[in-house]
Design an enzyme around this catalytic site. Structure first.
Site, PDB file in Angstrom:
ATOM      1  N   ASP A  32       0.799  -1.226   0.000  1.00 32.88           N
ATOM      2  CA  ASP A  32       0.000   0.000   0.000  1.00 32.88           C
ATOM      3  C   ASP A  32       0.829   1.272   0.000  1.00 32.88           C
ATOM      4  O   ASP A  32       0.372   2.313  -0.476  1.00 32.88           O
ATOM      5  CB  ASP A  32      -0.964  -0.012   1.187  1.00 32.88           C
ATOM      6  CG  ASP A  32      -2.084  -1.020   1.000  1.00 32.88           C
ATOM      7  OD1 ASP A  32      -2.282  -1.474  -0.145  1.00 32.88           O
ATOM      8  OD2 ASP A  32      -2.753  -1.373   1.986  1.00 32.88           O
ATOM      9  N   TYR A  81     -10.096  -1.699   0.920  1.00 33.20           N
ATOM     10  CA  TYR A  81      -9.928  -1.833   2.370  1.00 33.20           C
ATOM     11  C   TYR A  81      -9.802  -0.481   3.060  1.00 33.20           C
ATOM     12  O   TYR A  81      -9.182   0.448   2.549  1.00 33.20           O
ATOM     13  CB  TYR A  81      -8.698  -2.688   2.696  1.00 33.20           C
ATOM     14  CG  TYR A  81      -9.052  -4.140   2.932  1.00 33.20           C
ATOM     15  CD1 TYR A  81      -9.778  -4.523   4.052  1.00 33.20           C
ATOM     16  CD2 TYR A  81      -8.685  -5.124   2.028  1.00 33.20           C
ATOM     17  CE1 TYR A  81     -10.123  -5.849   4.262  1.00 33.20           C
ATOM     18  CE2 TYR A  81      -9.022  -6.454   2.228  1.00 33.20           C
ATOM     19  CZ  TYR A  81      -9.748  -6.806   3.353  1.00 33.20           C
ATOM     20  OH  TYR A  81     -10.096  -8.118   3.561  1.00 33.20           O
TER      21      TYR A  81
END
Length: 753
Positions: free
Chosen positions: A373, A458
């Site tokens: 990420d 997410y």
């Protein structure tokens, strides 16, 4: 007539008097409003020295951008949708000063370190990436190329870059052109209607199978909110290696489990009915998060009876015995610095480093997927927090500013929140029903520093929690949508079916934290403690023996010894300790207590493993180096086979860690096997992990015994307010003063036009 008017005036006067008496009576019973400002009894004063860690201001971002734009030799585009073939400023962020310089400034009245910015430029016109440092921000700006210094190469490969908004615009243009050719099968199979009912995209990462590749599998989903759990069974491999988008190609297609090498091959077989077709049908949006039942009331709310016991000023928080500086990195996310308890620094830096997931699937869109990420920016996706849901309604909210993949500084309102929170179980308590009857206890009220990052499907809730016992907890919880794939033959080996034709794919979550503890200075050691059962003779009866727990202590001397692999048995107590001792002769230390349900790490034999080598270790202890600032890199996602930051190399030199400045790298996480209850959203319960930093012989006793929150009473003194504030709570009762509900979070969402 005059008499009638006189009596009418008297009657009106009496009515007015009665109304006023009623209003006075009603108002006399109203509760006073609770204080909204901080209490004046702060243990410490704010210091502007915390600004050495502060994120760049909007003005600083602009001045750095304008300076870089003005460098004619760099020829940087001013467009926020710059093409891959152009030079583009991808990131401007704070360049952290060297630790030794900061400590001299904080502790020894040394010179304030120069404030500088880090700038990453994607040089599309030249085919490489560069990193610069620009500063000093308080004076005449200059820039220097730090690519060689940081990565031991003068240029970073262009394929290592993340995909920018400008490149996405080019990709979407290509997809629109392809969709015109595929309109008939897309409409019949997926209900596609141009500009009315689109197909939404999600891409796989990394983008290929070797260094230099930029070939991305794109999966398509229904045009619903929560599209991540609406796969349609159609995927496409795009080759976008060239910086010239006119050279991009569609290299493969996947339709209902069947592969095709070209668009023409697919169309030919579709028209001839020589493939297994998908027939579109309408379905409800089971991914919608709109409440399905009308609200029947309001849940409990928190407010401060005597005002807030913490204060936020600039980038510093003061709370009872605690103080710390904070920031939000666009790439790595939340971080705090110079964390002090009772004026003593215990943590120099506590920061998020990386969030990584490895997926299992039979479909190409996920079969090789390993999301890193920080490669797109963890802090980049910290949007406004919703009052009363993301944080308590009465929390303090802080705006942040960022410059990443844009051409203008962006303000993200209320993207950090700070609040004091009653955990809901006592920090400590004892009820004595033998001999000396009495009750002593203390509510576990702690300060929470929070942000939430919504990275694609997410949402990660990041908390740093400061307890009155001297402990600090770094914690993450995951929520949002699972990633899914179209149900196909054989893929039940890789997850569970969660909806019609939808497979929730098995995946891991690994989170890495950097914990730079300074226990009474920077000369520390790493100790471990555990237990063994030892057989001993009973002193009063030597002929009889018993096995009893015995303490085992060890001091670790090298970095390799201190690298605790996930799959190896590790000591249960891990300590960063000072050579100084407490009153009882024990080393004053802080313990690292890892809370994790992580899955297995990717085997080291895999070609991409070195890019995520930090995840090998539950805990790794290294000697502090300014050059080893992060465990991962912006470039590791798209250059996984030859990573520019390989964390294992921090350990390979195997330096001594005795009486050195030590850094702990802690990995936590959880294994996620999606199930029906992940629809529509994954809940936070049980889906998280973290690390607790706990004082261990650091004090002579539990410091919370000095907290004003302590309660004690014995028989007959239950109503005495002196040592039991709860007994007099009703006298101090007040009603809350609430801020109006506002939300501006949609101002900072990604736009592709």
């Amino acid at each position: 007539m005059n008499s009638l008017l006189k009596y009418l005036l008297i009657l009106l006067g009496l009515i007015s008097v009665i109304i006023n008496i009623v209003l006075i009576c009603l108002n006399s019973n109203r509760l006073p409003k609770c204080m909204s400002k901080p209490q004046q009894s702060l243990q410490f004063r704010h210091s502007d020295k915390s600004l050495v860690f502060a994120d760049l201001t909007a003005e600083e971002y602009k001045s750095v951008r304008d300076y870089m734009w003005a460098q004619e030799d760099l020829n940087i585009s001013h467009s926020f949708i710059a093409k891959p073939s152009e030079n583009f400023i991808f990131l401007i962020d704070l360049s952290l000063p060297r630790k030794a310089d900061v400590l001299r400034y904080l502790d020894s009245s040394g010179q304030k370190p120069a404030r500088e910015a880090s700038v990453i430029v994607f040089c599309g016109a030249r085919g490489y990436l560069k990193e610069y440092v620009v500063g000093p921000l308080s004076g005449r700006l200059q820039h220097r190329d730090v690519t060689q210094y940081k990565y031991n190469t003068s240029e970073l490969p262009f394929a290592a870059r993340t995909v920018t908004i400008g490149e996405y615009v080019q990709l979407f243009t290509l997809l629109n052109h392809v969709f015109q050719k595929l309109e008939k099968p897309l409409t019949e199979s997926f209900g596609y209607i141009p500009k009315q009912r689109e197909l939404l995209t999600l891409e796989s990462m990394p983008r290929g199978i070797r260094s230099g590749d930029r070939k991305t599998w794109i999966s398509f989903f229904r045009d619903f909110s929560g599209m991540y759990i609406h796969p349609v069974g159609f995927e496409m491999l795009i080759n976008h290696e060239s910086s010239n988008s006119s050279n991009w190609t569609v290299d493969k297609l996947l339709y209902n489990g069947q592969y095709f090498d070209t668009i023409d091959e697919f169309m030919e077989k579709y028209k001839a009915n020589r493939l297994k077709k998908i027939v579109y049908k309408e379905i409800p949006n089971y991914a919608s998060l709109k409440p399905r039942e009308k609200s029947s009331g309001l849940g409990p709310q928190q407010y401060y009876l005597e005002g807030k016991r913490y204060s936020v000023k600039n980038n510093q928080v003061i709370y009872l015995d605690w103080s710390f500086a904070f920031g939000l990195s666009s790439l790595t996310g939340m971080r705090v610095f110079d964390v002090r308890f009772r004026g003593e620094r215990v943590v120099y830096e506590l920061s998020v480093q990386e969030a990584m997931s490895v997926y299992g699937s039979v479909t190409p869109g996920m079969i090789l997927t390993k999301f890193l990420d920080s490669s797109i920016g963890i802090g980049r996706f910290a949007h406004e927090l919703v009052r009363g849901v993301d944080c308590p309604y009465a929390a303090t909210f802080v705006d942040t500013y960022r410059y990443i993949d844009t051409n203008v500084t962006q303000r993200f309102r209320n993207s950090i929140c700070v609040f004091e929170h009653d955990i809901g179980r006592p920090l400590r308590r004892h009820f004595s029903d033998f001999f000396h009857n009495g009750y002593g206890g203390m509510a576990n009220s702690a300060l929470v520093f929070r942000t939430i990052t919504a990275i694609g499907n997410y949402d990660y809730i990041w908390d740093f929690i400061f307890y009155q016992s001297g402990s600090v907890e770094a914690r993450v919880h995951a929520t949002g949508y699972i990633s899914s794939s179209f149900k196909d033959d054989g893929n039940l080996q890789y997850g569970h079916q969660v909806a019609e034709n939808v497979l929730g794919n098995i995946h891991t979550h690994f989170i890495n934290f950097k914990v730079d503890l300074d226990i009474l200075g920077v000369k520390n050691v790493f100790q471990t403690k555990d237990m063994v059962y030892k057989e001993v003779a009973l002193p009063w009866m030597p002929s009889e023996k018993a096995k009893i727990p015995q303490l085992v202590e060890q001091q670790i001397k090298t970095e390799k010894e201190a690298a605790m692999l996930h799959n190896a048995k590790t000591p249960r107590y891990l300590h960063i300790a000072s050579n100084q001792t407490n009153q009882w002769g024990h080393h004053r230390s802080y313990r690292l207590q890892v809370v994790s349900f992580a899955g297995d790490h990717l085997p080291e034999s895999e070609s991409v493993e070195k890019s995520i080598s930090w995840a090998r270790y539950k805990v790794a202890i290294t000697k502090h180096k300014d050059e080893e600032q992060t465990s991962s890199s912006l470039y590791n996602q798209n250059y996984m086979w030859s990573p520019f930051v390989d964390f294992s190399k921090y350990i390979d030199d195997n330096e001594m860690i005795v009486n050195e400045d030590l850094v702990a790298w802690v990995t936590t996480g959880f294994l996620h096997i999606p199930h029906a209850e992940d629809i529509p959203n994954t809940v936070t319960v049980g889906n998280g992990g973290g690390v607790i930093l706990r004082p261990h012989n650091y004090f002579n006793e539990d410091p919370s015994i000095n907290s004003p929150d302590g309660v004690y009473f014995g028989p007959g003194s239950e109503s005495d307010c002196e040592d039991n504030k709860m007994a007099c709570l009703e006298k101090d009762h007040c009603s809350s003063t609430l801020e109006p509900f506002t939300y501006h979070g949609f101002e900072g969402v990604m736009k592709f036009e």
